[in-house]
Design an enzyme around this catalytic site. Structure first.
Site, PDB file in Angstrom:
ATOM      1  CD  GLN B 237      -3.043  -0.950   2.269  1.00  0.00           C
ATOM      2  OE1 GLN B 237      -3.212  -1.935   2.969  1.00  0.00           O
ATOM      3  NE2 GLN B 237      -3.689   0.191   2.496  1.00  0.00           N
ATOM      4  NE  ARG B 384     -13.936   0.844   2.924  1.00  0.00           N
ATOM      5  CZ  ARG B 384     -14.442   0.245   1.853  1.00  0.00           C
ATOM      6  NH1 ARG B 384     -14.483  -1.060   1.791  1.00  0.00           N
ATOM      7  NH2 ARG B 384     -14.916   0.944   0.853  1.00  0.00           N
ATOM      8  CB  CYS B 385     -10.683   3.422  10.076  1.00  0.00           C
ATOM      9  SG  CYS B 385      -9.486   2.980  11.335  1.00  0.00           S
ATOM     10  CD  GLU B 760      -9.537   4.922   5.392  1.00  0.00           C
ATOM     11  OE1 GLU B 760      -9.459   5.918   6.122  1.00  0.00           O
ATOM     12  OE2 GLU B 760      -8.581   4.211   5.096  1.00  0.00           O
TER      13      GLU B 760
END
Lengths: 158, 806
Positions: B237, B384-385, B760
């Protein structure tokens, strides 16, 4: 994981007890047993191939017997390792109740399992363990009965 | 203008710029199985590496015997810590300032830990060889409970730092303690809490879960010994950060390392960290001189790579009798597992958890976070935050509900009277953040009206009466959530990872025929960057999005950037894209002025061209300008049309949203039927409404999973009980409800195009909405807190404990 069961074996208690200490009978009765070495009256070493769900592994382990309560009762502790598949530790108490020509065998076993085996979910392991135990005692009862028949035969012909 | 020139509306439509529901350009290859993922990469002579992993959660290693494995045809090598030690690579630094074993050094600290690395001719031989490596263990007492880890006399897990009183984030008070991190005014908060009219107190647990991307982690390392160049393909990522870390660890000069992230099948934070598999693959490739591939299987991924959450949040919220919140106190016991490998900006060991005052104007607050070692896998990533924002949102949204219950107030009204008001922005929170913008009341009113909130409450009351009369066994729950995120890390002055400031970048080249390529420092894992960044650029430079290639993930070609996570791509790289586009346009204006023989100031920008003011028939389109920039000698200007921008944002962005979930809970079966889910998001300027909707649907489905069943569970022996997708809940279309999406639009005042990021939000806001609905169903029976995930069994137990089974 706990396993508790009782089974009626059509043989007198002394014979059942003797069979439980007979490496040949045990080896034939334990599902997947490849090797069973008796190091002493209380020390056994075993190699067993186990298949639980998608995991198949060869377990190597040691079992220590405590026959101090024989022949009514004896206990054992053991541990085994299946490498990448995981490991198991356990203990069991076996009680033999004299019912004349028959013997009622009760066992109460506790086991802890780890590694891949445990990850597959205890439901799978528990049901497999039950099945394996049932298979063991079914074969065991058969072998004891056979042994009894063999030992009785010469007496008849004599 | 002649008839061939499209009118202005058509020209705007042709651009497919900001606000266009443009179809994702990536999907043609993804939906036809033509993506190029790391496991699709096959190099000549490539070997395959795989791990021998520990079945024990805590054990000493007595011996490792690889003889039988090495005797197996096709096995090239078996690496252990002893082999890596001379290179100084048996341990590696983590992103959180701790260090982590690459291969077990003397002991193992969690189940699934990497013990030895088998290198073989293919993955099947490697799998067989793993079974043949004999490792003898001596098991040690296991600690899976962070509270027990801090007890006096608890087994010391990290013997390597047992005596160290100081860690990367300050003093350690116990051998199993990592840090205590604090923010806010503790004394003032405790004073407010002790003298308040009303205080609601609760332990809120956000369970351990896992990002579980469909594609697991993996890499291919290829060392070319002739030219000294290492190429590393992988599921990264943050490819540039991986290159820098690889250079620092290996001693290979950074220009001799090329890191490539090909297509990535979902990341969700799981692919931010540096894993032992990468290090071992690189070493194996250097040792063998051949490319080495390592790809996790599903069990490896769930068991050993980065988990998320696992926060025990003790909260006290103080208020007046009328419901005005006067203070918030919070203490977290954070289970970080065996190594502190959280992926947070360096200065924030608990991420941005101190956004936990949420959307409310709370005058005084305190938060303290204790990081603790246990015998669990390391990680602590932002699933996802943005760095623990989701824990913060869940905490405050549960505390609000518990306070409403204690006050006997409607929870929607309690929120309304405590929201930060529109005129208070930019708002300085008690825990140190500056919220850039917001309009919470408008969004809240819109949401409540959309679902007919009053009607829902009436229906709920009627249902409750019917339940009490024995006419139904289903209770109705209305789950409210209003969340504020903090995304777009971030300003270089306070956000860095391993010392690298968290800016991002974009480089643009316009081709002579008027098409373009833009390269960014980020990397899409499914977000649709190739679609949306082209749209940002189209609106800035007047070239259709269809004529712009967006390329990311190759460190040899892309400008340096910090990667994609924490919803930072649009706020940071998206801003860089807009600003690089503006540089292009500035030069284009000079070229157009030359071509039209007017002064720069006499031109104005019109969609895709510069027009002479007051003379609309005299213009030059971007295509004409691009061509001229390459084939005409323009006095005072270099040929070509290129620009690069490195963007350091002045602040984070603060997207917000209002989510409402309505469910019917069967008290006898524990089944919760989600009847309605309404999601209003305000992400500022909306780049592509269709991509936003897709992102919201995906994030809500993950939130559904987390709230309703997804969990990494351990037994007392430290066995991972959820190591396969049979036990780890991943929703399919079958479990997924319908979602209604909606929006308001409050642009960020500091972002060049006003965008805030949205990917997110649905995970952050969705989890408390689902969970609050379950709690709300049982509110009338006095339920204060029941921990997630709310699977059927837990809901049944809740109903049972409240005496609802008669």
């Amino acid at each position: 994981m706990e396993l508790k069961e009782e089974i009626l074996i059509p043989a007198p208690r002394d014979q059942v007890y003797a069979a439980l200490n007979d490496p040949e009978i045990l080896k034939e009765s334990i599902p997947g047993c490849e090797e069973l070495i008796k190091h002493s009256d209380t020390e056994l070493e075993a190699k067993v191939v186990l298949k639980i769900g998608p995991v198949k592994a060869r377990f190597g382990g040691n079992v220590t017997l405590d026959p101090s309560g024989a022949p009514e009762q004896f206990s054992l502790v053991g541990e085994g390792s299946g490498g990448a598949a995981g490991f198991a530790k356990g203990s069991a108490t076996v009680e033999l109740e004299d019912r004349g020509e028959e013997t009622l065998l009760r066992y109460d076993a506790k086991a802890e399992i780890g590694g891949k085996l445990a990850q597959l979910g205890s439901r799978l392991v528990q049901s497999t363990a039950k099945k394996l135990a049932a298979k063991f005692f079914a074969t065991f009862a058969e072998k004891v009965t056979e042994a009894q028949a063999v030992s009785e035969q010469p007496a008849e012909t004599a | 203008m002649n008839d061939m020139t499209p009118n202005r509306d058509e020209r705007v439509a042709n651009l497919k710029g900001l606000g266009c529901k443009r179809k994702r350009v990536e999907d043609a290859r993804f939906t036809q199985g033509k993506g190029n993922y790391v496991d699709d990469i096959k190099l000549p002579g490539m070997l395959f590496g795989d791990f021998v992993r520990s079945p024990y959660a805590h054990a000493r290693i007595k011996s490792i015997n690889a003889e039988a494995a090495l005797a197996l045809p096709g096995v090239i090598a078996v690496l252990t810590a002893k082999d890596l030690e001379p290179l100084g690579l048996h341990w590696m630094p983590t992103l959180a300032g701790d260090k982590q074993m690459v291969l077990a050094d003397g002991k193992v600290l969690f189940q699934g830990q990497e013990v030895a690395f088998v290198v073989a001719s293919d993955r099947y031989v490697a799998a067989d060889a793993i079974e043949l490596v004999e490792v003898e263990y001596d098991d040690l007492p296991v600690i899976t409970d962070p509270f027990k880890a801090l007890e006096d006399g608890a087994t010391v897990l990290r013997e390597d730092i047992a005596d160290k009183k100081e860690g990367a984030h300050g003093p350690r008070r116990h051998p199993n303690h990592i840090f205590l991190w604090e923010e806010g005014d503790k004394a003032a908060t405790e004073e407010v809490v002790s003298s308040a009219d009303v205080v609601a107190e609760e332990m809120v647990y956000y369970h351990r879960t896992h990002p579980c991307p469909l594609e697991t982690c993996g890499c291919v390392a290829s060392m070319d010994k002739i030219n000294g160049k290492l190429t590393l393909y992988g599921t990264f990522q943050a490819p540039h950060v991986v290159r820098t870390v690889a250079s620092l660890l290996s001693g290979i000069d950074e220009h001799n390392i090329r890191v490539v992230s090909p297509d990535i099948g979902g990341g969700f934070g799981n692919k931010v960290g540096v894993y032992p598999g990468y290090v071992c693959s690189i070493v194996a490739s250097i040792v063998t001189g051949k490319p080495v591939k390592w790809i996790e299987d599903r069990m490896d991924n769930l068991m050993a790579t980065a988990f998320a959450r696992d926060y025990w949040m003790q909260g006290k919220i103080a208020a007046t009798k009328e419901g005005k919140i006067t203070g918030l106190w919070c203490h977290v016991t954070a289970d970080h597992g065996a190594f502190d490998a959280c992926a947070d900006p360096t200065k924030y060991p608990a991420g941005f958890f101190h956004i936990c005052t949420g959307s409310y104007d709370i005058p005084v607050a305190y938060v303290g976070v204790d990081g603790v070692y246990t015998n669990k896998a390391p990680g602590g990533v932002a699933y996802r935050c943005s760095f623990r924002v989701t824990e913060a949102a869940y905490f405050i949204e549960r505390m609000i509900e518990i306070l409403a219950q204690k006050l006997g107030m409607d929870a929607a009204e309690l929120r309304r009277i405590n929201f930060i008001k529109k005129e208070q922005f930019p708002y300085h929170s008690a825990l140190g953040w500056e919220y850039d913008s917001g309009d919470y009341h408008t969004a809240w009113d819109k949401a409540l009206e959309a679902v007919d909130y009053k009607g829902l409450r009436r229906e709920q009351a009627e249902r409750l009466e019917a339940f009490k009369r024995g006419e139904t066994r289903k209770l109705m729950g209305v789950g409210l959530t209003f969340f504020t995120e903090i995304v777009g890390a971030g300003p270089v002055k306070n956000c860095d990872i391993l010392g690298m400031g968290m800016f991002d970048s974009c480089e643009i080249r316009i081709h002579p025929t008027g098409s373009a390529i833009a390269r960014l420092g980020t990397i899409s894992q499914g977000q649709g960057h190739a679609t949306t960044f082209a749209q940002i650029l189209a609106s800035e430079i007047g070239i259709s999005a269809d004529k712009i290639t967006v390329e990311e993930g190759d460190t040899d070609t892309a400008p340096y950037g910090l990667g994609t996570y924490g919803s930072r791509s649009t706020p940071v790289a998206g801003a860089a894209t807009a600003l690089a586009g503006r540089k292009i346009r500035a030069k284009a204006q000079m070229i157009a002025a030359y071509l039209l023989e007017v002064h720069d100031d006499d031109l104005e920008w019109d969609v895709d061209r510069f027009v002479v003011k007051g003379a609309p028939e005299r213009f030059k389109t971007m295509a004409e300008i691009a061509y001229a920039s390459y084939n005409q000698a323009i006095p005072g200007l270099e040929p070509g049309l290129e620009a690069v921008s490195y963007y350091d944002p002045p602040n984070m962005t603060y997207p917000f949203g209002a989510y409402i979930c309505v469910m019917d809970v069967d008290v006898d079966t524990g089944v919760a039927d989600i009847r309605q889910f309404y999601a209003l998001d305000d992400c500022g300027t909306r780049i592509n409404p269709m991509v936003i909707e897709g992102q919201v649907h995906g994030g809500l489905t993950e939130a559904l999973a987390i709230a309703m069943g997804q969990e990494i569970a351990y037994d007392e022996m430290g066995n991972v009980k959820t190591g396969t997708l049979m036990d780890f809940f991943l929703p399919t279309a079958w479990e997924t409800p319908n979602y209604v999406t909606d929006h308001t639009e409050t642009p960020s005042p500091h972002h060049p195009i006003g965008a805030k990021g949205v990917g997110e939000s649905p995970n952050v806001g969705g989890v408390p909405a689902f969970s609050n609905a379950v709690h709300d169903a049982f509110r009338a029976f006095g339920l204060k807190q029941s921990h997630m995930p709310h699977d059927h069994w837990r809901i049944w137990k809740t109903a049972n404990s409240l005496g609802l089974h008669g």
